[in-house]
Scaffold this motif. Structure first.
Motif, PDB file in Angstrom:
ATOM      1  N   ASN B  35     -34.253 100.769 -55.493  1.00 31.69           N
ATOM      2  CA  ASN B  35     -34.471 100.622 -53.881  1.00 31.69           C
ATOM      3  C   ASN B  35     -33.664  99.532 -53.228  1.00 31.69           C
ATOM      4  N   ARG B  36     -33.146 100.106 -51.966  1.00 31.86           N
ATOM      5  CA  ARG B  36     -32.193  99.220 -51.581  1.00 31.86           C
ATOM      6  C   ARG B  36     -32.899  98.485 -50.204  1.00 31.86           C
ATOM      7  N   PRO B  37     -32.875  97.323 -49.894  1.00 30.20           N
ATOM      8  CA  PRO B  37     -33.372  96.770 -48.659  1.00 30.20           C
ATOM      9  C   PRO B  37     -32.476  96.927 -47.428  1.00 30.20           C
ATOM     10  N   ILE B  38     -32.965  97.326 -46.234  1.00 27.90           N
ATOM     11  CA  ILE B  38     -31.900  97.421 -45.343  1.00 27.90           C
ATOM     12  C   ILE B  38     -32.341  96.480 -44.283  1.00 27.90           C
ATOM     13  N   PHE B  39     -31.506  95.597 -43.759  1.00 30.35           N
ATOM     14  CA  PHE B  39     -31.890  94.619 -42.922  1.00 30.35           C
ATOM     15  C   PHE B  39     -31.562  94.946 -41.558  1.00 30.35           C
ATOM     16  N   ASP B  40     -32.584  94.561 -40.423  1.00 29.95           N
ATOM     17  CA  ASP B  40     -32.565  95.151 -38.966  1.00 29.95           C
ATOM     18  C   ASP B  40     -32.393  93.833 -38.210  1.00 29.95           C
ATOM     19  N   GLU B  41     -31.088  93.374 -37.940  1.00 30.44           N
ATOM     20  CA  GLU B  41     -31.085  91.962 -37.324  1.00 30.44           C
ATOM     21  C   GLU B  41     -31.635  91.830 -35.992  1.00 30.44           C
ATOM     22  N   ASP B  42     -31.943  93.199 -35.300  1.00 29.72           N
ATOM     23  CA  ASP B  42     -32.548  93.078 -33.987  1.00 29.72           C
ATOM     24  C   ASP B  42     -33.927  92.820 -33.960  1.00 29.72           C
ATOM     25  N   LYS B  43     -34.638  93.002 -35.140  1.00 33.17           N
ATOM     26  CA  LYS B  43     -36.192  92.842 -35.189  1.00 33.17           C
ATOM     27  C   LYS B  43     -36.330  91.409 -35.851  1.00 33.17           C
ATOM     28  N   CYS B  44     -35.510  90.953 -36.390  1.00 34.77           N
ATOM     29  CA  CYS B  44     -35.389  89.674 -37.317  1.00 34.77           C
ATOM     30  C   CYS B  44     -35.933  88.620 -36.276  1.00 34.77           C
ATOM     31  N   ILE B  45     -36.771  87.640 -36.663  1.00 32.19           N
ATOM     32  CA  ILE B  45     -37.276  86.590 -36.062  1.00 32.19           C
ATOM     33  C   ILE B  45     -36.582  85.349 -36.687  1.00 32.19           C
ATOM     34  N   GLN B  46     -35.905  85.403 -37.644  1.00 27.37           N
ATOM     35  CA  GLN B  46     -35.394  83.926 -38.465  1.00 27.37           C
ATOM     36  C   GLN B  46     -36.410  83.056 -39.011  1.00 27.37           C
ATOM     37  N   CYS B  47     -37.492  83.816 -39.382  1.00 28.13           N
ATOM     38  CA  CYS B  47     -38.477  83.024 -40.051  1.00 28.13           C
ATOM     39  C   CYS B  47     -38.147  82.564 -41.528  1.00 28.13           C
ATOM     40  N   LEU B  48     -37.202  83.131 -41.958  1.00 23.58           N
ATOM     41  CA  LEU B  48     -36.438  82.830 -43.418  1.00 23.58           C
ATOM     42  C   LEU B  48     -37.525  83.358 -44.771  1.00 23.58           C
ATOM     43  N   LEU B  49     -38.546  83.825 -44.466  1.00 27.04           N
ATOM     44  CA  LEU B  49     -39.661  84.073 -45.405  1.00 27.04           C
ATOM     45  C   LEU B  49     -38.877  85.001 -46.520  1.00 27.04           C
ATOM     46  N   CYS B  50     -37.937  85.853 -45.853  1.00 30.61           N
ATOM     47  CA  CYS B  50     -37.356  86.826 -46.992  1.00 30.61           C
ATOM     48  C   CYS B  50     -36.528  85.626 -47.791  1.00 30.61           C
ATOM     49  N   TRP B  51     -35.775  84.966 -47.379  1.00 30.90           N
ATOM     50  CA  TRP B  51     -34.935  84.055 -48.028  1.00 30.90           C
ATOM     51  C   TRP B  51     -35.578  83.109 -49.294  1.00 30.90           C
TER      52      TRP B  51
END
Lengths: 391, 101
Positions: B35-51
């Motif tokens: 399964n591949r994660p697809i990142f949507d830059e427009d929705k992202c709030i840069q909380c960095l929880l994913c990182w």
């Protein structure tokens, strides 16, 4: 030279004192009979401020050796001690210690493996570890256990070796009995073992390393070859350390095994550990009666000194190899080694395998004398012989 | 997989030690992802929880902002999609949406 510091100590106390004098950075251990008192005495030395080691009390031997591997990888001089079921539980990590080239020095107080459950001596525990990559040295008495524990430190940390070393002493027979032993002065040991300079200390953050990683088929084999080479380097380094140690003490060590009245003997017994003391008495008594008998006691079982042993035994008339453990469905582990060492000789001695002392079964002078008598019989059966067992 | 010259037993550090401590950059390990994660830059709030939750350091970060996903190392575990508070990461079966790479 002798320093005159002769004391009456148990095997436990002697090994604990060796550890105190080595002054390891870390000792991680879990108690098990007949090893427990070694770490108890050592812990008392720590509590009394006589040694600066960090003692890690863990919840099992698997964890003990795991903590030792982590400690050694970090760059700390590390020791442990165990026996029997403890070694069996630890064994998975002993292989890993050897493969990660962790120079951990460990004492094994030999005890039978369950089942049936039994706390007394045989060599089934350390023999189960013989293919793990650990160097194995067997002591005859508390003095040898002390001396080899100190020598093991130098051997383990030698840059051409860097392998864990297991020093064994027979459970109860040596651990729980008071014997006369001579300890070296503390500062002599400090100088002898020196400072440990780890090759790749994990705590050296300026030079980061990854340790214990995964190997695919493209490198596992080569890493095993590195262990083979390190093991091949051991005999020469052991002899060098022995020479240095002999100069410090009044005790002569110069070989991978001890030969006792062996050179001109026609009949020989080969055995490991404390039973050598009994066998020497028998050899002396039979020599007084004109019998040409002798004893070969391997100090080093891994690596096995096959070439040297072949030279020592090939001219004999008959040789009895005593095993204090079984390899079910085969011969005893020591017998297999001796047999393999002599396999290419044209006129090799008649070879016999005797199993003795399982689960602490006594072996007396008379039993050993009977074996020497057996050996004179050219028609002696080649089957496995069991000493002092109700067959 | 990156190409490496296979060395002899005495040409590599003993005990499997890897010096430098940076092997994952050289060794691509993301090829068995299902399964591949697809990142949507427009929705992202840069909380960095994913990182911070990624077990494999597979988020490209510059100036403290997510720039994208390192598909050479991502195993597709989906933790980032699970943890994202604004659903800026969605998991799709590998092979679909591959034009988003």
């Amino acid at each position: 030279m002798s320093n005159g510091n002769r004391q009456v100590l148990t095997g436990h106390q002697v090994v604990a004192n060796a550890m105190r004098q080595v002054d390891p950075d870390v000792v991680a251990a879990y108690p098990i009979t007949p090893q427990s008192e070694i770490v108890e005495y050592f812990s008392k030395f720590v509590a009394d401020g006589k040694v600066d080691s960090e003692v890690i009390t863990v919840e099992s031997e698997h964890s003990a050796m795991s903590a030792c591997v982590g400690s050694s990888a970090a760059g700390a001089r590390t020791m442990t001690a165990t026996a029997s079921q403890g070694l069996a539980l630890m064994l998975e990590i002993v292989y890993i210690a050897a493969s990660m080239r962790a120079p951990i020095v460990m004492t094994v107080a030999n005890r039978a493996l369950s089942g049936p459950i039994n706390i007394h001596c045989d060599h089934s525990d350390s023999m189960a570890a013989r293919d793990s990559g650990v160097i194995q040295i067997y002591g005859e008495d508390a003095q040898e256990a002390y001396d080899f524990t100190l020598m093991a430190q130098r051997l383990a940390e030698n840059e051409d070796v860097l392998l864990p070393v297991m020093v064994t002493l027979d459970g109860f027979t040596l651990t729980h009995t008071a014997q006369v032993a001579e300890l070296l002065p503390d500062d002599t040991v400090t100088d002898f073992v020196g400072e440990y300079e780890p090759l790749y200390p994990l705590l050296d953050v300026d030079n980061p390393t990854t340790q214990g990683p995964f190997d695919m088929p493209d490198y596992y084999f080569e890493h095993k070859l590195q262990q083979v080479e390190a093991m091949n380097n051991v005999p020469e380094k052991f002899l060098e350390v022995q020479e240095e140690f002999s100069d410090l003490s009044d005790r002569e060590y110069s070989g991978l095994f001890e030969s006792y009245r062996l050179d001109d003997a026609d009949y020989a017994i080969v055995l490991l550990g404390s039973t050598a003391g009994t066998a020497k008495v028998v050899v002396d008594e039979l020599r007084d009666k004109g019998k040409k008998v002798g004893l070969l006691k391997p100090w080093m079982f891994r690596p096995f000194p096959a070439e040297e042993m072949k030279e020592a035994l090939k001219e004999k008339e008959a040789v009895a190899v005593f095993d204090r453990s079984l390899s079910f469905g085969s011969s005893g582990p020591l017998y297999l080694e001796v047999s393999s060492a002599l396999s290419h000789e044209d006129n090799k001695p008649r070879l016999y395998n005797y199993t003795y002392g399982l689960g602490g079964r006594d072996i007396a002078e008379g039993h050993i004398a009977e074996v020497f008598e057996d050996l004179e019989n050219p028609d002696l059966e080649s089957k496995m012989h069991y000493i002092n067992a109700r067959t | 997989m990156a190409e490496f010259e296979l060395k002899k037993y005495d040409e590599v550090p003993i005990g499997g030690v890897v010096t430098g401590g940076a092997t994952p950059e050289l060794n691509e390990t993301g090829d068995w992802r299902s399964n591949r994660p697809i990142f949507d830059e427009d929705k992202c709030i840069q909380c960095l929880l994913c990182w911070s939750h990624c077990p494999d350091a597979s988020f490209y970060i510059e100036d403290e902002e997510v720039q994208g996903i390192d598909y050479d190392h991502c195993k597709g575990c989906g933790i980032c999609a699970e943890i994202c508070p604004v659903d800026a990461i969605t998991m799709v079966p590998e092979g679909e949406d591959s034009e988003d790479e």
